[in-house]
Design a protein around this motif. Sequence first.
Motif, PDB file in Angstrom:
ATOM      1  N   LYS A 160     -20.131 -39.960  27.046  1.00  0.00           N
ATOM      2  CA  LYS A 160     -19.151 -39.268  26.201  1.00  0.00           C
ATOM      3  C   LYS A 160     -18.915 -40.047  24.916  1.00  0.00           C
ATOM      4  O   LYS A 160     -18.891 -39.480  23.825  1.00  0.00           O
ATOM      5  N   LEU A 161     -18.737 -41.362  25.065  1.00  0.00           N
ATOM      6  CA  LEU A 161     -18.509 -42.192  23.878  1.00  0.00           C
ATOM      7  C   LEU A 161     -19.714 -42.163  22.961  1.00  0.00           C
ATOM      8  O   LEU A 161     -19.580 -42.044  21.740  1.00  0.00           O
TER       9      LEU A 161
ATOM     10  N   LEU B 240     -19.831 -40.735  19.222  1.00  0.00           N
ATOM     11  CA  LEU B 240     -20.209 -41.618  18.113  1.00  0.00           C
ATOM     12  C   LEU B 240     -21.239 -40.915  17.226  1.00  0.00           C
ATOM     13  O   LEU B 240     -21.162 -40.981  15.999  1.00  0.00           O
ATOM     14  N   GLN B 241     -22.190 -40.231  17.859  1.00  0.00           N
ATOM     15  CA  GLN B 241     -23.197 -39.492  17.090  1.00  0.00           C
ATOM     16  C   GLN B 241     -22.527 -38.387  16.276  1.00  0.00           C
ATOM     17  O   GLN B 241     -22.853 -38.182  15.101  1.00  0.00           O
ATOM     18  N   ILE B 242     -21.590 -37.686  16.889  1.00  0.00           N
ATOM     19  CA  ILE B 242     -20.864 -36.625  16.180  1.00  0.00           C
ATOM     20  C   ILE B 242     -20.089 -37.220  15.012  1.00  0.00           C
ATOM     21  O   ILE B 242     -20.070 -36.666  13.914  1.00  0.00           O
ATOM     22  N   GLY B 243     -19.464 -38.359  15.236  1.00  0.00           N
ATOM     23  CA  GLY B 243     -18.714 -39.024  14.172  1.00  0.00           C
ATOM     24  C   GLY B 243     -19.581 -39.407  12.986  1.00  0.00           C
ATOM     25  O   GLY B 243     -19.107 -39.477  11.856  1.00  0.00           O
ATOM     26  N   GLN B 244     -20.868 -39.640  13.226  1.00  0.00           N
ATOM     27  CA  GLN B 244     -21.783 -39.962  12.138  1.00  0.00           C
ATOM     28  C   GLN B 244     -22.216 -38.712  11.374  1.00  0.00           C
ATOM     29  O   GLN B 244     -22.548 -38.784  10.201  1.00  0.00           O
ATOM     30  N   ILE B 245     -22.203 -37.561  12.038  1.00  0.00           N
ATOM     31  CA  ILE B 245     -22.660 -36.318  11.416  1.00  0.00           C
ATOM     32  C   ILE B 245     -21.540 -35.630  10.629  1.00  0.00           C
ATOM     33  O   ILE B 245     -21.794 -35.022   9.586  1.00  0.00           O
ATOM     34  N   LEU B 246     -20.307 -35.722  11.099  1.00  0.00           N
ATOM     35  CA  LEU B 246     -19.203 -34.999  10.458  1.00  0.00           C
ATOM     36  C   LEU B 246     -19.056 -35.307   8.966  1.00  0.00           C
ATOM     37  O   LEU B 246     -18.839 -34.384   8.180  1.00  0.00           O
ATOM     38  N   PRO B 247     -19.178 -36.555   8.526  1.00  0.00           N
ATOM     39  CA  PRO B 247     -19.085 -36.789   7.069  1.00  0.00           C
ATOM     40  C   PRO B 247     -20.187 -36.065   6.287  1.00  0.00           C
ATOM     41  O   PRO B 247     -19.975 -35.669   5.143  1.00  0.00           O
TER      42      PRO B 247
ATOM     43  N   PHE C  43     -13.720 -50.338  22.781  1.00  0.00           N
ATOM     44  CA  PHE C  43     -14.371 -49.360  21.918  1.00  0.00           C
ATOM     45  C   PHE C  43     -14.652 -50.059  20.604  1.00  0.00           C
ATOM     46  O   PHE C  43     -13.760 -50.640  19.996  1.00  0.00           O
ATOM     47  N   GLU C  44     -15.909 -50.022  20.172  1.00  0.00           N
ATOM     48  CA  GLU C  44     -16.289 -50.687  18.926  1.00  0.00           C
ATOM     49  C   GLU C  44     -16.933 -49.674  17.992  1.00  0.00           C
ATOM     50  O   GLU C  44     -17.687 -48.810  18.432  1.00  0.00           O
ATOM     51  N   ALA C  45     -16.647 -49.818  16.721  1.00  0.00           N
ATOM     52  CA  ALA C  45     -17.255 -48.956  15.711  1.00  0.00           C
ATOM     53  C   ALA C  45     -18.736 -49.308  15.581  1.00  0.00           C
ATOM     54  O   ALA C  45     -19.125 -50.467  15.722  1.00  0.00           O
ATOM     55  N   GLN C  46     -19.548 -48.314  15.311  1.00  0.00           N
ATOM     56  CA  GLN C  46     -20.969 -48.528  15.087  1.00  0.00           C
ATOM     57  C   GLN C  46     -21.184 -49.050  13.674  1.00  0.00           C
ATOM     58  O   GLN C  46     -20.321 -48.930  12.810  1.00  0.00           O
ATOM     59  N   VAL C  47     -22.347 -49.604  13.422  1.00  0.00           N
ATOM     60  CA  VAL C  47     -22.678 -50.181  12.118  1.00  0.00           C
ATOM     61  C   VAL C  47     -22.461 -49.160  11.010  1.00  0.00           C
ATOM     62  O   VAL C  47     -21.875 -49.474   9.971  1.00  0.00           O
TER      63      VAL C  47
END
Length: 180
Positions: A84-85, A89-96, A166-170
Motif C-alpha cells: 500500500k505504501l 508513493l508511486q501515485i504521489g510521484q505521478i500526481l504533480p 515512513f520516509e519520503a522517496q528521493v
Amino acid sequence: MIEILLAVAALLVAMVYGYNRAVILKNYVTEAFSTMDVYLKKRWDLLPNLIETVKSYTAHEKNLLTELTKIRSQNYESLSDSEKLNANLQIGQILPKIHAVAENYPDLKANQNYSLLMQQMEAIENDIANSRKYYNGTVREFNTFLELFPTNLIGMIFHFQKAKMFEAQVQERENVKAEL
C-alpha cells in the motif's frame, strides 16, 4: 530471604509494566498506520474520477494516465501494508505531473469537476501528510522504548520488532521547479 522475594516481586512488576507498555505503544503504531491508511484509501478511491476527467481533455497524454491506471488497478484491500505504501508513493510521484498537464490545457484547468477533484486531492494530501507525522511519532516512541535499557530486554524476551518509519522517496525530496 524477604529481600530476595521483594527483589523478585519488583522485577516481575517491572516486567509486567514493561510488557504492557510495549503492547500499548505497538497498538499506537498500528492505529497510526490505520489512520494513514484511511487517507491513502480515500486518495486511491478518488483517482478514477480524476483519471476520467483528465482523460476527456487530454487524449494524447495516455502514458501518464496508463501508468496511474495500472497502479490503481490493484485491489487495495488485498495489498500488504508495505505494498500500500509503495503504490501510494508511486501515485504521489505521478500526481504533480497531472498538475503540469492541467497547465497545458486551460479548458481542463477551468473545468469545475477538475477543480473540485483537485481541491479534494489537496485536502487528502494534507491529511496524508499529517497522518504520516503522527505515524512517525508513534513509531519513534515505540522504537525508542525498544532501544532503551532495560526495556530493550523486554523487547528481546517477547520478540517485539522495531517498526519502520515512513520516509519520503528521493523524488519527493527534490525541489519542485515552478516555471512562470
